[in-house]
Design an enzyme around this catalytic site. Structure first.
Site: not given
Length: 499
Positions: A254, A257, A292
């Site tokens: 994460e 991201h 991604e």
């Protein structure tokens, strides 16, 4: 500020507020709030769509395009509006309302491992997703219309041969690895206090460049990242006291991201180039696959590398001195890279991960086409898990209910995980060519040069370029799995002593 910029900023504000409601629903909201939260989300989604489709917004976008021919923001706004005009407002509202209810139903059903309790919601979601595909339009397969929401330009016809080539590589390599002794991994399931897991993981996120003055780490049933402009980018993870890699690599994933969203150029804040206007979602990344690529790059290419653990293992052992007293850095590196089929996608190793994605894509294309009914989904899931990974699924929670995506209506998003793996290898190869000292920097725990290069090449552009345009700008070619397959072959042949 022009009329187009002003209206785009207001639209982005609405989408950011919608993101904030969704973040709260998945982290803080009491269960009893799900119905009214769904209604609130539906209202905001309707207002956002009405603003985008208003004559004033179209007029402002056309004026902007006339003043600056080739203006990407205005062009994308007009294209998104043209597509959304084909989607009835009641369908948009119904999808937004159902997402809130279905997420709550999914979480409850997963906790009880009861697919039957979730099935009615999923049946409605599948039907609404079919309606959406019909409204948006497609040439060959209804799935293409949904796939285009997340990875513009990609089609089922392109995806199928890509998956075939990956499977032809992965399966033989997986079988060869299966003939070799497994590395020791017993220590990964010892008791690891959550507070220490959080402290260590968050420290790594900050080392990668995650700015806590513009972000925070919370806990949720399914890890995710979400942003409300580049100034507020939040991540979550899921802790298991008896399994260290879950939260650790979930946080690194994460963080990748989050680095993307925090790296969007400041001048794109509250613009159409920080908004997915077709999906009515506030996001700066060019596509789900591009996004991604960054989570997988930081999680795997950096965070699972041997040099990474040579550098950071002493700090990890300082957090868990008793649990790791009998474990060397090399043993830990080998354990977190162990190739071993698992039931849970988010805990899968790099090699079997794509097989998890292919399973889901196969099933959801059948759901959307009508070739598979929702009531038959668990059996189809279990059969495919047995065929692809040789595993028996013991219950729904570790099977068909493990992912949140279908409850949120994200049909078409799963392929982007594998597309992201492929892109990550291409981007990393380009970074190696551009940064001669990259290996030495990473071995020293110096991540700023890589982050700065990725920010300059990818993050700062927001949604200015299509995924394909961005990939070609950075790597010189379109989607190509060759660097990814080379990376996997080299890494696991070395790790497992294969010829």
């Amino acid at each position: 500020m022009t009329d187009f910029e002003h209206l785009s900023a207001e639209l982005n504000d609405l989408l950011c507020v919608l993101n904030l409601l969704n973040w709260d629903a998945r982290t803080q909201m009491p269960p009893g709030g799900s119905v009214t939260r769904a209604q609130q989300a539906a209202t905001l989604s309707r207002l956002a769509q009405e603003k985008l489709l208003s004559p004033a917004f179209e007029r402002a976008a056309r004026d902007a395009l006339q003043a600056r021919p080739g203006d990407r923001a205005a062009g994308q706004a007009l294209a998104a509006a043209a597509a959304l005009r084909r989607v009835p407002a009641p369908l948009t509202g119904a999808l937004a309302s159902l997402k809130g209810e279905a997420q709550d139903a999914w979480a409850s059903a997963k906790a009880r491992s009861d697919f039957g309790a979730f099935a009615p919601y999923l049946e409605r979601m599948v039907q609404l997703s079919r309606d959406l595909a019909d409204a948006l339009g497609y040439e060959d397969h209804p799935y293409d219309a949904l796939l285009n929401l997340y990875e513009p330009g990609l089609t089922t016809a392109q995806l199928t041969p890509l998956f075939d080539r990956l499977r032809a590589h992965h399966v033989p390599l997986l079988r060869a690895i299966g003939q070799r002794p497994e590395p020791r991994s017993d220590f990964l399931t010892r008791a690891y206090p959550v507070a220490e897991q959080r402290a260590f993981s968050l420290g790594l996120a900050q080392a990668f460049g995650y700015d806590l003055s513009r972000g925070r780490l919370d806990e949720s049933a399914h890890p995710f990242e979400i942003s409300f402009t580049r100034q507020d980018v939040r991540i979550t993870t899921r802790y298991q006291e008896s399994f260290l890699p879950g939260a650790l690599f979930g946080t690194l994933h994460e963080t990748g991201h989050a680095l993307y969203e925090q790296g969007v150029a400041p001048e794109l804040t509250r613009t159409a180039l920080a908004s997915d206007l077709l999906g009515l979602y506030a996001v700066g990344g060019a596509s789900f696959g591009t996004h991604e690529s960054q989570s997988r790059l930081w999680e795997n290419r950096v965070g699972r590398a041997q040099a990474f653990w040579t550098r950071h293992y002493p700090a990890l052992r300082a957090h868990f001195p008793e649990q790791l007293a009998d474990v060397t850095a090399d043993e830990f590196y080998r354990a977190v890279n162990r190739v071993h089929p698992t039931l849970i996608r988010v805990e899968a190793d790099e090699l079997t991960y794509d097989l998890h994605i292919m399973l889901r894509v196969h099933l959801e294309t059948q759901l959307i086409s009508g070739d598979l009914s929702v009531r038959d989904l668990p059996d189809a899931w279990n059969a495919r898990m047995k065929t692809d990974l040789g595993l028996d699924v013991p219950d729904d929670a570790r099977g068909v209910l493990q992912d949140i995506h279908w409850s949120t209506g994200y049909f078409g998003s799963f392929p982007t995980y594998t597309v992201g793996n492929v892109m990550a290898a291409q981007f990393y190869q380009a970074a190696q060519a551009a940064l001669p000292d990259l290996d030495a920097d990473l071995a020293a725990g110096t991540y700023a040069p890589l982050q700065a290069w990725l920010t300059e090449q990818i993050y700062r552009h927001g949604r200015t370029f299509t995924p394909h345009e961005l990939l070609v700008r950075v790597t010189g070619q379109g989607l190509d799995e060759t660097p990814y397959l080379t990376y996997l072959t080299d890494k696991f042949s070395t790790l497992y002593g294969l010829k």
